[in-house]
Design a protein around this motif. Structure first.
Motif, PDB file in Angstrom:
ATOM      1  N   PRO A 102      -0.654   6.633  15.843  1.00  0.00           N
ATOM      2  CA  PRO A 102      -1.215   5.560  15.011  1.00  0.00           C
ATOM      3  C   PRO A 102      -2.020   6.087  13.823  1.00  0.00           C
ATOM      4  O   PRO A 102      -1.944   5.518  12.731  1.00  0.00           O
ATOM      5  CB  PRO A 102      -2.111   4.774  15.970  1.00  0.00           C
ATOM      6  N   GLY A 103      -2.774   7.152  14.019  1.00  0.00           N
ATOM      7  CA  GLY A 103      -3.574   7.685  12.916  1.00  0.00           C
ATOM      8  C   GLY A 103      -2.715   8.124  11.744  1.00  0.00           C
ATOM      9  O   GLY A 103      -3.015   7.842  10.586  1.00  0.00           O
ATOM     10  N   GLU A 104      -1.607   8.812  12.048  1.00  0.00           N
ATOM     11  CA  GLU A 104      -0.706   9.291  10.990  1.00  0.00           C
ATOM     12  C   GLU A 104       0.001   8.120  10.315  1.00  0.00           C
ATOM     13  O   GLU A 104       0.130   8.067   9.094  1.00  0.00           O
ATOM     14  CB  GLU A 104       0.318  10.270  11.587  1.00  0.00           C
ATOM     15  N   THR A 105       0.445   7.161  11.115  1.00  0.00           N
ATOM     16  CA  THR A 105       1.149   6.010  10.560  1.00  0.00           C
ATOM     17  C   THR A 105       0.195   5.157   9.728  1.00  0.00           C
ATOM     18  O   THR A 105       0.562   4.636   8.681  1.00  0.00           O
ATOM     19  CB  THR A 105       1.783   5.172  11.688  1.00  0.00           C
ATOM     20  N   THR A 106      -1.061   5.032  10.165  1.00  0.00           N
ATOM     21  CA  THR A 106      -2.069   4.306   9.395  1.00  0.00           C
ATOM     22  C   THR A 106      -2.276   4.987   8.047  1.00  0.00           C
ATOM     23  O   THR A 106      -2.351   4.325   7.005  1.00  0.00           O
ATOM     24  CB  THR A 106      -3.409   4.262  10.169  1.00  0.00           C
ATOM     25  N   ARG A 107      -2.352   6.314   8.065  1.00  0.00           N
ATOM     26  CA  ARG A 107      -2.512   7.071   6.814  1.00  0.00           C
ATOM     27  C   ARG A 107      -1.337   6.803   5.874  1.00  0.00           C
ATOM     28  O   ARG A 107      -1.515   6.605   4.669  1.00  0.00           O
ATOM     29  CB  ARG A 107      -2.619   8.572   7.131  1.00  0.00           C
ATOM     30  N   LEU A 108      -0.106   6.765   6.439  1.00  0.00           N
ATOM     31  CA  LEU A 108       1.075   6.481   5.622  1.00  0.00           C
ATOM     32  C   LEU A 108       1.024   5.074   5.033  1.00  0.00           C
ATOM     33  O   LEU A 108       1.352   4.857   3.861  1.00  0.00           O
ATOM     34  CB  LEU A 108       2.352   6.650   6.458  1.00  0.00           C
ATOM     35  N   ALA A 109       0.600   4.087   5.837  1.00  0.00           N
ATOM     36  CA  ALA A 109       0.528   2.696   5.365  1.00  0.00           C
ATOM     37  C   ALA A 109      -0.491   2.558   4.240  1.00  0.00           C
ATOM     38  O   ALA A 109      -0.222   1.931   3.211  1.00  0.00           O
ATOM     39  CB  ALA A 109       0.187   1.767   6.522  1.00  0.00           C
ATOM     40  N   LEU A 110      -1.650   3.155   4.434  1.00  0.00           N
ATOM     41  CA  LEU A 110      -2.678   3.078   3.383  1.00  0.00           C
ATOM     42  C   LEU A 110      -2.223   3.804   2.119  1.00  0.00           C
ATOM     43  O   LEU A 110      -2.475   3.341   0.998  1.00  0.00           O
ATOM     44  CB  LEU A 110      -4.005   3.651   3.896  1.00  0.00           C
ATOM     45  N   GLY A 111      -1.536   4.920   2.309  1.00  0.00           N
ATOM     46  CA  GLY A 111      -0.999   5.641   1.140  1.00  0.00           C
ATOM     47  C   GLY A 111       0.026   4.802   0.392  1.00  0.00           C
ATOM     48  O   GLY A 111       0.057   4.789  -0.846  1.00  0.00           O
ATOM     49  N   ALA A 112       0.856   4.065   1.126  1.00  0.00           N
ATOM     50  CA  ALA A 112       1.859   3.206   0.484  1.00  0.00           C
ATOM     51  C   ALA A 112       1.188   2.088  -0.291  1.00  0.00           C
ATOM     52  O   ALA A 112       1.585   1.765  -1.414  1.00  0.00           O
ATOM     53  CB  ALA A 112       2.810   2.634   1.538  1.00  0.00           C
ATOM     54  N   ILE A 113       0.141   1.503   0.286  1.00  0.00           N
ATOM     55  CA  ILE A 113      -0.576   0.418  -0.397  1.00  0.00           C
ATOM     56  C   ILE A 113      -1.225   0.943  -1.668  1.00  0.00           C
ATOM     57  O   ILE A 113      -1.154   0.325  -2.730  1.00  0.00           O
ATOM     58  CB  ILE A 113      -1.632  -0.205   0.543  1.00  0.00           C
ATOM     59  N   GLN A 114      -1.859   2.104  -1.590  1.00  0.00           N
ATOM     60  CA  GLN A 114      -2.505   2.695  -2.759  1.00  0.00           C
ATOM     61  C   GLN A 114      -1.474   3.060  -3.821  1.00  0.00           C
ATOM     62  O   GLN A 114      -1.697   2.857  -5.011  1.00  0.00           O
ATOM     63  CB  GLN A 114      -3.315   3.931  -2.351  1.00  0.00           C
ATOM     64  N   ALA A 115      -0.323   3.572  -3.396  1.00  0.00           N
ATOM     65  CA  ALA A 115       0.717   3.950  -4.350  1.00  0.00           C
ATOM     66  C   ALA A 115       1.269   2.727  -5.065  1.00  0.00           C
ATOM     67  O   ALA A 115       1.645   2.803  -6.237  1.00  0.00           O
ATOM     68  CB  ALA A 115       1.851   4.693  -3.635  1.00  0.00           C
ATOM     69  N   LEU A 116       1.329   1.602  -4.372  1.00  0.00           N
ATOM     70  CA  LEU A 116       1.823   0.389  -4.998  1.00  0.00           C
ATOM     71  C   LEU A 116       0.751  -0.271  -5.864  1.00  0.00           C
ATOM     72  O   LEU A 116       1.049  -1.189  -6.624  1.00  0.00           O
ATOM     73  CB  LEU A 116       2.319  -0.595  -3.929  1.00  0.00           C
ATOM     74  N   GLY A 117      -0.499   0.165  -5.725  1.00  0.00           N
ATOM     75  CA  GLY A 117      -1.588  -0.332  -6.561  1.00  0.00           C
ATOM     76  C   GLY A 117      -1.880  -1.806  -6.337  1.00  0.00           C
ATOM     77  O   GLY A 117      -2.117  -2.536  -7.296  1.00  0.00           O
ATOM     78  N   THR A 118      -1.833  -2.229  -5.120  1.00  0.00           N
ATOM     79  CA  THR A 118      -2.072  -3.645  -4.834  1.00  0.00           C
ATOM     80  C   THR A 118      -3.188  -3.800  -3.823  1.00  0.00           C
ATOM     81  O   THR A 118      -3.440  -2.928  -3.010  1.00  0.00           O
ATOM     82  CB  THR A 118      -0.801  -4.326  -4.308  1.00  0.00           C
ATOM     83  N   ASN A 119      -3.879  -4.915  -3.937  1.00  0.00           N
ATOM     84  CA  ASN A 119      -4.869  -5.271  -2.944  1.00  0.00           C
ATOM     85  C   ASN A 119      -4.426  -6.506  -2.175  1.00  0.00           C
ATOM     86  O   ASN A 119      -5.178  -7.034  -1.373  1.00  0.00           O
ATOM     87  CB  ASN A 119      -6.233  -5.543  -3.600  1.00  0.00           C
ATOM     88  N   GLU A 120      -3.232  -7.000  -2.471  1.00  0.00           N
ATOM     89  CA  GLU A 120      -2.722  -8.186  -1.802  1.00  0.00           C
ATOM     90  C   GLU A 120      -1.387  -7.860  -1.179  1.00  0.00           C
ATOM     91  O   GLU A 120      -0.399  -7.674  -1.878  1.00  0.00           O
ATOM     92  CB  GLU A 120      -2.569  -9.325  -2.799  1.00  0.00           C
ATOM     93  N   ALA A 121      -1.357  -7.763   0.126  1.00  0.00           N
ATOM     94  CA  ALA A 121      -0.112  -7.440   0.829  1.00  0.00           C
ATOM     95  C   ALA A 121      -0.260  -7.790   2.292  1.00  0.00           C
ATOM     96  O   ALA A 121      -1.364  -7.931   2.803  1.00  0.00           O
ATOM     97  CB  ALA A 121       0.216  -5.964   0.676  1.00  0.00           C
ATOM     98  N   ASP A 122       0.871  -7.968   2.948  1.00  0.00           N
ATOM     99  CA  ASP A 122       0.909  -8.129   4.399  1.00  0.00           C
ATOM    100  C   ASP A 122       1.527  -6.869   4.967  1.00  0.00           C
ATOM    101  O   ASP A 122       2.545  -6.397   4.467  1.00  0.00           O
ATOM    102  CB  ASP A 122       1.792  -9.321   4.808  1.00  0.00           C
ATOM    103  N   ILE A 123       0.932  -6.350   6.006  1.00  0.00           N
ATOM    104  CA  ILE A 123       1.505  -5.192   6.687  1.00  0.00           C
ATOM    105  C   ILE A 123       1.957  -5.670   8.057  1.00  0.00           C
ATOM    106  O   ILE A 123       1.151  -6.145   8.852  1.00  0.00           O
ATOM    107  CB  ILE A 123       0.480  -4.049   6.847  1.00  0.00           C
ATOM    108  N   ALA A 124       3.257  -5.584   8.317  1.00  0.00           N
ATOM    109  CA  ALA A 124       3.800  -5.982   9.612  1.00  0.00           C
ATOM    110  C   ALA A 124       3.921  -4.732  10.466  1.00  0.00           C
ATOM    111  O   ALA A 124       4.518  -3.742  10.046  1.00  0.00           O
ATOM    112  CB  ALA A 124       5.161  -6.640   9.439  1.00  0.00           C
ATOM    113  N   ALA A 125       3.359  -4.784  11.676  1.00  0.00           N
ATOM    114  CA  ALA A 125       3.375  -3.609  12.545  1.00  0.00           C
ATOM    115  C   ALA A 125       3.309  -4.041  13.997  1.00  0.00           C
ATOM    116  O   ALA A 125       2.989  -5.187  14.305  1.00  0.00           O
ATOM    117  CB  ALA A 125       2.195  -2.701  12.211  1.00  0.00           C
ATOM    118  N   GLY A 126       3.591  -3.089  14.868  1.00  0.00           N
ATOM    119  CA  GLY A 126       3.465  -3.320  16.303  1.00  0.00           C
ATOM    120  C   GLY A 126       2.000  -3.391  16.702  1.00  0.00           C
ATOM    121  O   GLY A 126       1.117  -3.067  15.911  1.00  0.00           O
TER     122      GLY A 126
END
Length: 194
Positions: A102-126
């Motif tokens: 989970p820690g690594e996947t969380t890091r990837l998700a946050l990196g994707a959000i930052q790369a997209l430059g958005t503060n408005e998104a839904d993250i679907a996850a288990g």
């Protein structure tokens, strides 16, 4: 008169013998011609049968060669498919292992959000990843980002922007498919090198 009768009998006998010899010679001549014709016909038939047998043998050899070539091609394709499937399975295992943390996947998700430059998104996850993401996002005080529980995602996550219309899929299946798509040409090149 007895002498004349004797001569007449000898002449008749002589003519009969000559006629019989002529008829016998004619019969022998016809028999020899018939035998020669039959022998010629048999030779022609044998030559035709031999030519047909050679033609059939050549056609059979050509078919056998084509069958062997096809079998070789099929074998190469089967080996190629087996290696591609093996690569895909190995990649899926490695991706699954990487996304299970989970820690690594969380890091990837946050990196994707930052790369997209958005503060408005839904993250679907288990469930496990959703809890880790919520904790991390709360720590970073992100606004406008919702973590949505979605068990169909499996390992990994998907990121939905603009009311769910744009989606970036970082699930195990999507990452594996992307890696396979990228690596298949390299694998194919390795298989075709001589």
């Amino acid at each position: 008169m007895a002498e004349e009768l004797q001569q007449l009998l000898e002449k008749i006998q002589h003519d009969g013998v000559e006629k019989a010899k002529a008829e016998a010679a004619d019969i022998l001549k016809k028999a020899k011609a018939d035998a020669d014709a039959r022998a010629k016909a048999a030779e022609d038939k044998a030559a035709a049968a031999k030519a047909q047998a050679e033609k059939d043998a050549a056609a059979s050899a050509e078919r056998a060669a084509k069958t062997i070539q096809q079998a070789a091609r099929d074998t190469v394709l089967q080996v190629k498919e087996a290696l591609a499937k093996l690569l895909e399975n190995l990649l899926a295992k490695d991706v699954s292992t990487a996304l299970a943390t989970p820690g690594e996947t969380t890091r990837l998700a946050l990196g994707a959000i930052q790369a997209l430059g958005t503060n408005e998104a839904d993250i679907a996850a288990g469930a496990t990843l959703a809890n880790a993401l919520k904790a991390q996002l709360a720590a970073e005080a992100r606004t406008g980002i919702r973590v949505v529980l979605d068990e169909t995602v499996g390992a990994g996550f998907s990121l939905r922007l603009d009311g769910g219309r744009v989606e970036h899929d970082f699930s195990e299946a999507a990452i594996t498919a992307a890696l396979v798509k990228r690596l298949r040409p390299d694998l194919a090149a390795l298989l075709t090198e001589k």
